[in-house]
Design an enzyme around this catalytic site. Sequence first.
Site, PDB file in Angstrom:
ATOM      1  N   CYS A 116       0.902  -1.200  -0.010  1.00 12.01           N
ATOM      2  CA  CYS A 116      -0.033   0.137   0.131  1.00 12.01           C
ATOM      3  C   CYS A 116       1.050   1.222  -0.039  1.00 12.01           C
ATOM      4  O   CYS A 116       1.594   1.594  -1.001  1.00 12.01           O
ATOM      5  CB  CYS A 116      -1.078  -0.031   1.332  1.00 12.01           C
ATOM      6  SG  CYS A 116      -2.399   1.236   1.055  1.00 12.01           S
TER       7      CYS A 116
ATOM      8  N   HIS B 116      -3.491  -5.175   0.631  1.00 15.66           N
ATOM      9  CA  HIS B 116      -3.051  -5.573   1.880  1.00 15.66           C
ATOM     10  C   HIS B 116      -3.018  -7.160   1.996  1.00 15.66           C
ATOM     11  O   HIS B 116      -3.898  -7.611   2.459  1.00 15.66           O
ATOM     12  CB  HIS B 116      -3.962  -4.786   3.075  1.00 15.66           C
ATOM     13  CG  HIS B 116      -3.472  -3.357   2.983  1.00 15.66           C
ATOM     14  ND1 HIS B 116      -2.441  -2.943   4.033  1.00 15.66           N
ATOM     15  CD2 HIS B 116      -4.090  -2.197   2.511  1.00 15.66           C
ATOM     16  CE1 HIS B 116      -2.498  -1.656   4.140  1.00 15.66           C
ATOM     17  NE2 HIS B 116      -3.405  -1.461   3.056  1.00 15.66           N
TER      18      HIS B 116
ATOM     19  N   GLU C  40      -1.583  -9.152   3.798  1.00 13.39           N
ATOM     20  CA  GLU C  40      -1.580  -9.452   5.529  1.00 13.39           C
ATOM     21  C   GLU C  40      -3.000  -9.361   5.960  1.00 13.39           C
ATOM     22  O   GLU C  40      -3.043  -9.887   7.159  1.00 13.39           O
ATOM     23  CB  GLU C  40      -0.648  -8.401   6.227  1.00 13.39           C
ATOM     24  CG  GLU C  40      -1.323  -7.133   6.625  1.00 13.39           C
ATOM     25  CD  GLU C  40      -1.554  -6.045   5.542  1.00 13.39           C
ATOM     26  OE1 GLU C  40      -2.058  -4.895   6.100  1.00 13.39           O
ATOM     27  OE2 GLU C  40      -0.974  -6.026   4.278  1.00 13.39           O
TER      28      GLU C  40
END
Length: 231
Positions: A101, A205, A207
């Site tokens: 990001c 993202h 994660e």
Amino acid sequence: MSRKIIIGITDCSKYLNYEKWILKEPEVEVIKLGYDNNFDIIRKCQGIVLTGGEDVHPRFYHRPEYLNYCNREDIDENRDEFELKVMEYSQKNSLPVLGICRGLQIANVYFGGTLIPDIPSFGKFNHVKFEPGKDRYHSIRVDHNSALKKIVAVELGEVNSAHHQSADKIGEGLVVSSLSEDGVVESIERKAPEGKPFLLLVQWHPERMISQHSPFVRGIRASFMENVGIR
């Protein structure tokens, strides 16, 4: 006892999400990299994760007139300067880098690229969260000839989205490897990676994507880990 692989993760408000995502093998340790710490701790690292967060101040990409498009209350110029320094160190010392990001954005700026300061204001669809805690999701198309295609093994997929800025002019030596359906840059890689340290920059993202089995999560992490020495 084997020596641990140490990965530096840049500090941000959601730091623990990245730490949890990286710490899945017993041979891995992480170090929090922030401008409040001694910069020299980066010398311990075998890889770097550049995390999400605040808007990059447009003075760093020579567009000060864009400041009014930014979330001015969230800008942290100390963080910008620190992470540009992290990028400089990583490139001089051949450290693998995964940018996520904002990490994509600051790395693109490091290589001389520019940013779109507010995607809707510049004629694209909204890419911010639907609401606090709920990411938007959209499709992306991967360049057939890209390194990303080899990593994820698909050309179409869905990723999460929680950003209002994006890459505009791409930095020197870099190339776009995937785009959203409305033409927003979703990932960047080296144009000629041979003989250079691993660099993968993604706008989504991984994660915190709902499906951690997605190739846009699993493949990204596995490729980074392989390059820092985890097989």
